[in-house]
Scaffold this motif. Sequence first.
Motif, PDB file in Angstrom:
ATOM      1  N   LEU A 190       0.827  -1.098   0.227  1.00 57.97           N
ATOM      2  CA  LEU A 190       0.178  -0.105   0.123  1.00 57.97           C
ATOM      3  C   LEU A 190       1.075   1.366  -0.394  1.00 57.97           C
ATOM      4  O   LEU A 190       0.885   2.227  -0.568  1.00 57.97           O
ATOM      5  CB  LEU A 190      -0.942   0.277   0.569  1.00 57.97           C
ATOM      6  N   ALA A 191       2.449   0.792   0.690  1.00 58.12           N
ATOM      7  CA  ALA A 191       3.236   2.507   0.534  1.00 58.12           C
ATOM      8  C   ALA A 191       3.491   2.992  -0.059  1.00 58.12           C
ATOM      9  O   ALA A 191       4.920   3.394  -0.808  1.00 58.12           O
ATOM     10  CB  ALA A 191       3.729   2.108   1.828  1.00 58.12           C
ATOM     11  N   GLY A 192       3.644   1.446  -1.799  1.00 54.53           N
ATOM     12  CA  GLY A 192       4.111   1.746  -2.303  1.00 54.53           C
ATOM     13  C   GLY A 192       4.033   3.213  -3.126  1.00 54.53           C
ATOM     14  O   GLY A 192       5.652   2.894  -3.130  1.00 54.53           O
ATOM     15  N   PRO A 193       3.402   4.332  -3.823  1.00 51.77           N
ATOM     16  CA  PRO A 193       4.224   5.276  -4.402  1.00 51.77           C
ATOM     17  C   PRO A 193       5.154   6.077  -3.566  1.00 51.77           C
ATOM     18  O   PRO A 193       5.557   6.655  -3.636  1.00 51.77           O
ATOM     19  CB  PRO A 193       2.934   5.641  -4.735  1.00 51.77           C
ATOM     20  N   GLY A 194       4.401   6.306  -1.768  1.00 48.03           N
ATOM     21  CA  GLY A 194       5.616   6.520  -0.934  1.00 48.03           C
ATOM     22  C   GLY A 194       7.109   6.131  -1.026  1.00 48.03           C
ATOM     23  O   GLY A 194       7.360   6.741  -0.545  1.00 48.03           O
ATOM     24  N   LEU A 195       6.555   4.596  -1.228  1.00 45.41           N
ATOM     25  CA  LEU A 195       8.191   4.097  -1.205  1.00 45.41           C
ATOM     26  C   LEU A 195       9.172   4.171  -2.885  1.00 45.41           C
ATOM     27  O   LEU A 195      10.317   5.431  -2.473  1.00 45.41           O
ATOM     28  CB  LEU A 195       8.271   2.830  -1.433  1.00 45.41           C
ATOM     29  N   VAL A 196       7.811   4.604  -3.436  1.00 46.04           N
ATOM     30  CA  VAL A 196       8.678   5.296  -4.684  1.00 46.04           C
ATOM     31  C   VAL A 196       9.487   6.627  -4.512  1.00 46.04           C
ATOM     32  O   VAL A 196      10.491   7.531  -4.576  1.00 46.04           O
ATOM     33  CB  VAL A 196       8.311   5.835  -5.794  1.00 46.04           C
ATOM     34  N   ALA A 197       8.280   7.472  -4.176  1.00 41.75           N
ATOM     35  CA  ALA A 197       8.752   8.955  -3.867  1.00 41.75           C
ATOM     36  C   ALA A 197      10.127   9.263  -2.858  1.00 41.75           C
ATOM     37  O   ALA A 197      10.799  10.310  -2.861  1.00 41.75           O
ATOM     38  CB  ALA A 197       6.975   9.331  -3.524  1.00 41.75           C
TER      39      ALA A 197
END
Lengths: 278, 297
Positions: A190-197
Amino acid sequence: MITRILSRTAFYLILAIGLFYILFPFYWMIVNSLKPSAELFATPLSYWPRQLTLDNYRAVLADGSFVRSIFNSFVVAGGATILSLALSSMAAYALARYRFAGKQATLYIILGMSTFPQIAVLGGLFTLARALGIYNTYWALILSYMIFTLPFCVWVLTSFVKEIPDTLDEAATIDGASAWQILWKVIIPLAGPGLVATGLLSFINAWNEFLFALTLTADNQARTVPVAVALFSGQSEHELPWGKITAASTVVTVPVVLLALMFQKRIVEGLTSGAVKG
Amino acid sequence: MILFKRAETLAATHARTAVLFLAPTFLVLAAVGLYPLSRTIWLSFTDANFFADEARFVWFDNYIDLHSNPDWWAALYNTVFFAVASVALQVVLGIAFAMVLNVNFTGRKFARAANLIPLVIALTVASQLWKWMYHDVFGVVNDALLRLGLIQDPVAWLNNPSTALWAIIAMSTWKFVPFVTLLVLASLQGIPKELYEAAEIDGAGPIARFIRVTLPMLKSAIAVVVVFRMLDALRVFDIVYVMTGNSPATVTISMFARQQMIEFGLVGAGSAASVEIFLLIILGTMVYMRMLKVEDR
C-alpha cells in the motif's frame, strides 16, 4: 480599475522575472553545451547558437573516467537508497503504529540527524575508512551516505505509513498475521507510491552528495559524478573545458529533472514532509 | 482483571516488535554516525596528524589554537554573512514567488514544475555552471550587463574579494528560492478563504490583506523555513569549494575544517573545528525541533 491593472502588471512582472531567474541558467547550460568551442569563446556571446554541434557530448562520452563516474554514482546512490528503504520501512512501521517508551526520543534523534553537519563525522569516517581498508571503494560511500539517506527515509516513510488506515492492520491481526507479515503483505504494497517518492528523493540526495565523495575517494575507482564535474580541468586554471563541462552537466542533470517532473506531486509531498510538515 | 492483563501483554508485544524493527536502523546510524562522531571528538583532543604515528592527548590545545587563529574567525564571519544574506534573500523572494504561484493563471502548472528544476540539480554542477556564467571574459553575466550599459568594464566576479561572496550568495539564492516557494505555497493553500473575504468586507486593500492575514498565517511556516535554511547555509561547502576554492575572501568554516584535516593533514586541529561546527548546528537544531513540536505527530 487602475489598481487592478497595476496589480496585474506587478503579478506578471514578478512571474516573468521569477521564471527567467529560475530557468535561464538551465537554458544557458544546454545552449552552451551545443555550441562549437569557437563560438563558446567568442564575444559578444550568442544567446542562441549560430551553429549546433554534438562535439561536446562526443568528447564527454569518449572520456572513460567520466562515464565511469556515472556508473559509480548509480552504484553508490542506488546502494545507499535500497539499504535505507529496507531498514527504514521497518522503522517507519514501528514509529507510525506502536506506542512505546522512548518513541519521543527516537523521533528527535531521527529528525535531528536531518540537519547533521557532515563535517562533524568527516575526520572520523576518513580515518575509519582507511583503517577498515574501504577507503576509495563503493562501501565507504554507501555506508557514509546512510547518515543522511536513512533518517530521511524513516522520517518521510513514517508520515506515508500513517496515511494508511490502521483498520487494515487490525483485520490482518485478527486473521493471525504477525507484525512482520503485516509489514510485508499489507503496508509495503500500500505504501508503494510513498516508497517510490522517498526512494527517488533519497537517490537524488545521494547522487548529488559532494563532501564525502570528495574526501573518501582518491581516483575514478569510486569517484562519483559531482566530484568528476567539480574536478574537470584543462591545460591551466584559466582554460577550463567549458564545452565539455556544460555537456557533462546536461548529461547528468536532464535525467534527474525529467524524473522530478514525472513524479512531481510525490516529490513535493516528500520534500514538504521532509522539512516542515512534521 | 483478565482484560487488564491482556492489554498489558499486547503493549509489551508492541514494544518488543518496535525495538526489533528499530534495531537495524539504530545499529547502522550508530556505526556510521555516532562512532565517527565520537572519534572526531576524541581526535580533537589529540595532536593526531598524517606525519606521526602516535597521537598524544593534548587536552584543549587544539581549541585554544583554533580561537587564536584569525583564519578561523574570518571563515566564521564569511559563513555567518553568507548564511544571513542568502537566507534573507531566499525567504523574501520565495514568499513573493509563492504568492504568485498561488494565483490561478494559465501556465501555473508549468511554472510550478519549473520551480523544481534548481532544486534537483546537483550543487556542484550548478556551481560549475554559475562559475561559467560569472567568467570575466566569456561569462553571460558580464555580457548582459555590458549590453545593458550597467557596467563599463567586465568584472571578475569571483576573483574580486569585494564581489566574490555576493556572487556566491546570488547563486545559492537561485538554488534554494524554489525550496522556500514550495513550502510557503503548501501553507498558503491551508489559509481559509473566509479570512480574505472577511478582510475585504472590512475594507482591507491587497497590501493590508497581505500584512494582516497572509503574513500572520504564514508566520510559523516561515520561521521553520528560516531555521532549516540557516542550518543548511551554515554548513555550506560545495558551492564555495567549486566556485572560489580556498580563496580567503570566501572560505567557510566547513572548508576551513576540511582543509586543516585533509589537505594539511592536521587531523586533531581540523577535528576541533569540526566539533565547534557540530555544536553550533546542534544548538540551531534544538531551536528547530522546538518549532516543529514533534509531540504533535
